[in-house]
Scaffold this motif. Sequence first.
Motif: not given
Length: 275
Positions: A140, A142, A150, A174-178, A182, A184, A230-231
């Motif tokens: 991750t 963050v 980060y 950067t965003d596990r939910s995606l 998510g 990057s 990001e993403g």
Amino acid sequence: MDLKLTEEHKMIRDMAREFAQKEIAPIAAEIDEAGRFPTETVAKMGELGFMGIEIPEEYGGTGLDTLSYVLAMIEISKACASHGAIMSVNNSLVCHGLYLFGTEEQKQELLVPLATGEKLGAYSLTESQAGSDPSNMRCTAVYDGQADEYVINGLKAWVTSGPNADYIMLFAMTDRSLGSRGISAFIVDTSLPGFSPGKAEPKLGIRASHTSELIFEDYRLPARYRLGEEGQGLKIALSILDAGRVGIAAQAVGIAEAAFETARDYAKAGSSLAR
Ligand SMILES: Cc1cc2nc3c(=O)[nH]c(=O)nc-3n(C[C@H](O)[C@H](O)[C@H](O)COP(=O)(O)OP(=O)(O)OC[C@H]3O[C@@H](n4cnc5c(N)ncnc54)[C@H](O)[C@@H]3O)c2cc1C
């Protein structure tokens, strides 16, 4: 497509052949058996312009075309597959990726030393549970808005030149939910605190090219070293890998040519002994 070699192509092929046969072939067996990273000859490859062949001269590269890269890669890999792997990752995955996706500032600061061979690059997408399926990635990154940094935590796997690299193109969530959207991309500096190369993989061949884990523990990276938005990480990772396949194919041609010529010479020597 006209694949006739120009004088410039012949020149780079002959230069790579001469260097590879004179300076790399004599040490190839020893460094493979010892698993020794060939620091001196990799530095010389940088001096000869082999570490950023397709990168324009304004960014430290040699400014040649893909066919020149392929010809040089065949000759280097023919002498030693490990040198081929180190060269291929630096050229195709790191320099080419930075050239395509880096900002002007990132190119000036990071691409120039990588393309001249002053610094060495690695590329880190894989994790033990995320090989073919990068969306399963656990590393991750963050964002800490106060510090504009980060904070990276995680364990990567199977990184070519991982223990030797100065800069690593790293892919992290950067965003596990995606899921895969998510991920990057970042360029990390291995001299900063929080980074350490983990276990080295004991390979059967190509042993002078080191392949290892990477460990990130509260590693803080200034946000200006994010590559793209990001993403966008997976898109960046896959497009770099696509471009890199030509280097891997050239490596395979070089290794196959060397295997063929060794077998041919052995058979010829055997048949002359039998007479
Ligand atoms: C020498 C070496 C150097 C490497 N260097 C790097 C590097 O520099 N950077 C980096 O990021 N990675 C590197 N890798 C890792 C490499 O990219 C991965 O090995 C690769 O992504 C495959 O992942 P995996 O090994 O986990 O295999 P897996 O993903 O577990 O796949 C194993 C097998 O299952 C098949 N498979 C997987 N999913 C499916 C499915 N859904 N349906 C059907 N079949 C499936 C695959 O095709 C494969 O045959 C390196 C690997 C090696 C061996």
